[in-house]
Design an enzyme around this catalytic site. Structure first.
Site, PDB file in Angstrom:
ATOM      1  N   ASN A 125      45.743  50.897  40.571  1.00 23.89           N
ATOM      2  CA  ASN A 125      47.279  50.941  40.622  1.00 23.89           C
ATOM      3  C   ASN A 125      47.556  49.800  39.709  1.00 23.89           C
ATOM      4  OD1 ASN A 125      47.683  52.778  42.520  1.00 23.89           O
ATOM      5  ND2 ASN A 125      46.843  51.507  44.099  1.00 23.89           N
ATOM      6  N   GLY A 139      52.260  50.597  43.152  1.00 26.25           N
ATOM      7  CA  GLY A 139      52.174  50.156  44.442  1.00 26.25           C
ATOM      8  C   GLY A 139      50.942  49.060  44.636  1.00 26.25           C
ATOM      9  N   GLN A 140      50.780  48.239  43.395  1.00 19.73           N
ATOM     10  CA  GLN A 140      49.651  47.508  43.604  1.00 19.73           C
ATOM     11  C   GLN A 140      50.213  46.278  44.212  1.00 19.73           C
ATOM     12  OE1 GLN A 140      48.573  45.621  39.355  1.00 19.73           O
ATOM     13  NE2 GLN A 140      47.005  44.388  40.384  1.00 19.73           N
ATOM     14  N   HIS A 170      41.577  45.989  40.378  1.00 21.65           N
ATOM     15  CA  HIS A 170      40.478  46.510  41.320  1.00 21.65           C
ATOM     16  C   HIS A 170      40.724  48.139  41.122  1.00 21.65           C
ATOM     17  CE1 HIS A 170      44.101  45.987  43.605  1.00 21.65           C
ATOM     18  NE2 HIS A 170      43.948  47.063  44.480  1.00 21.65           N
ATOM     19  N   LEU A 171      39.388  48.702  41.133  1.00 22.10           N
ATOM     20  CA  LEU A 171      39.205  50.247  41.156  1.00 22.10           C
ATOM     21  C   LEU A 171      39.117  50.828  42.299  1.00 22.10           C
ATOM     22  CD1 LEU A 171      39.022  52.681  38.995  1.00 22.10           C
ATOM     23  CD2 LEU A 171      36.532  52.124  38.843  1.00 22.10           C
ATOM     24  N   HIS A 172      39.952  51.543  42.963  1.00 19.69           N
ATOM     25  CA  HIS A 172      39.434  52.195  44.284  1.00 19.69           C
ATOM     26  C   HIS A 172      38.446  53.378  43.999  1.00 19.69           C
ATOM     27  CE1 HIS A 172      43.169  50.557  46.429  1.00 19.69           C
ATOM     28  NE2 HIS A 172      43.654  50.240  45.172  1.00 19.69           N
TER      29      HIS A 172
END
Ligand code: DGP
Length: 113
Positions: free
Chosen positions: A86, A92-93, A99-101
């Protein structure tokens, strides 16, 4: 600068770390949205994807490769998983350290909310 993901990555705060190398750390999300929900961060503080430049191409690739390795280790590589990053408000960050979900362990819907 007080960044929670920097503090997890450097070990100052204990996270549920499932992956680490010289440049990338992977740890379980505090608020998981799937049976497996791991966040992959660069050790170096980068606020959003917008701050990456050409010199970061290898680092960006390492984030994806780390996610793939953990997916394989968790046994979810073949059934499938989702990688999401994000960037800023509309996406929605909420934590401003890139970061990579990696989400896995259930069927994902598309389009995302
Ligand atoms: P995003 O909305 O893309 O910025 O995702 C931030 C994620 O970070 C969200 O899924 C919750 C997670 N998170 C927030 N604070 C912490 C924390 O202190 N520890 C861990 N493990 N995850 C956190």
């Amino acid at each position: 600068m007080d960044c929670i993901f920097c503090r997890i990555a450097n070990g100052e705060i204990k996270g549920d770390v499932v992956y680490q190398d010289d440049e990338v750390v992977g740890f379980r999300d505090l608020n998981p949205q799937a049976p497996h929900h791991v966040l992959f961060v660069p050790r170096r503080h980068v606020a959003t994807v917008n701050e990456f430049d050409d010199a970061d191409a290898t680092l960006i690739g390492k984030l994806v490769l780390a996610a793939g390795k953990v997916a394989a280790d968790l046994g979810v590589a073949d059934e499938g998983y989702r990688l999401v990053t994000n960037c800023n408000g509309n996406a929605g960050q909420t934590v401003f350290h890139v970061h990579l979900h990696m989400l896995a362990g259930r069927v994902m819907r598309w389009p995302p909310g």
